[in-house]
Write a protein that holds these residues in place. Structure first.
Motif, PDB file in Angstrom:
ATOM      1  N   PHE A  17      74.980  42.995  94.067  1.00 12.04           N
ATOM      2  CA  PHE A  17      75.338  44.403  93.914  1.00 12.04           C
ATOM      3  C   PHE A  17      74.241  45.151  93.161  1.00 12.04           C
ATOM      4  O   PHE A  17      73.807  46.224  93.577  1.00 12.04           O
ATOM      5  CB  PHE A  17      76.670  44.533  93.176  1.00 12.04           C
ATOM      6  N   ASP A  18      73.787  44.578  92.049  1.00  8.31           N
ATOM      7  CA  ASP A  18      72.737  45.220  91.260  1.00  8.31           C
ATOM      8  C   ASP A  18      71.453  45.381  92.063  1.00  8.31           C
ATOM      9  O   ASP A  18      70.808  46.428  92.015  1.00  8.31           O
ATOM     10  CB  ASP A  18      72.451  44.419  89.986  1.00  8.31           C
ATOM     11  N   THR A  21      72.024  48.159  94.887  1.00  9.75           N
ATOM     12  CA  THR A  21      72.166  49.540  94.421  1.00  9.75           C
ATOM     13  C   THR A  21      70.930  50.029  93.674  1.00  9.75           C
ATOM     14  O   THR A  21      70.707  51.230  93.603  1.00  9.75           O
ATOM     15  CB  THR A  21      73.406  49.706  93.522  1.00  9.75           C
ATOM     16  N   ALA A  26      67.210  51.349  99.624  1.00  5.44           N
ATOM     17  CA  ALA A  26      68.603  51.607  99.997  1.00  5.44           C
ATOM     18  C   ALA A  26      68.981  53.061  99.776  1.00  5.44           C
ATOM     19  O   ALA A  26      69.934  53.546 100.365  1.00  5.44           O
ATOM     20  CB  ALA A  26      69.527  50.702  99.187  1.00  5.44           C
ATOM     21  N   ALA A  28      70.320  56.368  97.528  1.00  9.07           N
ATOM     22  CA  ALA A  28      71.511  56.516  96.694  1.00  9.07           C
ATOM     23  C   ALA A  28      72.695  55.878  97.410  1.00  9.07           C
ATOM     24  O   ALA A  28      72.883  56.100  98.602  1.00  9.07           O
ATOM     25  CB  ALA A  28      71.787  57.991  96.425  1.00  9.07           C
ATOM     26  N   PRO A  29      73.511  55.087  96.699  1.00  7.71           N
ATOM     27  CA  PRO A  29      74.640  54.455  97.367  1.00  7.71           C
ATOM     28  C   PRO A  29      75.693  55.451  97.851  1.00  7.71           C
ATOM     29  O   PRO A  29      76.469  55.162  98.742  1.00  7.71           O
ATOM     30  CB  PRO A  29      75.209  53.514  96.312  1.00  7.71           C
TER      31      PRO A  29
END
Length: 117
Positions: A17-18, A21, A26, A28-29
């Motif tokens: 996850f870290d 994100t 990627a 901005a989530p």
């Protein structure tokens, strides 16, 4: 009896996850503010009902197949920058799979002992 190390599995998930994100590729989530150039965020889905073919799709046989398919999906979805993250996701899948595989017995049980399990 749970033989899965939940703490270790949580660490793998948190690390993934870290990494996802925090990755600049990627982006901005999720949006942090409204886009004034967009009149609506509603998007009509092209397919609203699942078909038999949706359930017949071949599954990923292993982490290498998963990595290849995930990268291809992200490229097809117009997010080629994310396809570079497929190896990271596949590595986490391999690690989580290893946590779920049963451990080999440390010793052989005597043939004179009746084991119930």
């Amino acid at each position: 009896m749970n033989s899965i190390d939940e703490n270790r599995a949580g660490q793998v998930g948190a690390r993934l996850f870290d990494a996802l994100t925090a990755c600049p590729a990627a982006g901005a989530p999720f949006p942090t503010q409204a886009d004034p150039g967009v009149s609506s965020y509603y998007v009509k889905r092209p397919q609203t009902v699942m078909t038999r073919a949706d359930f017949d799709a071949p599954s990923c046989l292993d982490a290498d197949d998963f990595e290849r398919r995930l990268g291809a999906y992200w490229r097809q979805a117009g997010r080629p920058e994310l396809s570079a993250l497929a190896p990271l996701v596949a590595a986490a899948a391999r690690e989580l799979k290893a946590l779920h595989e049963p451990a080999a017995p440390a010793a052989q049980l005597s043939p004179y002992v009746y084991a119930m399990f």
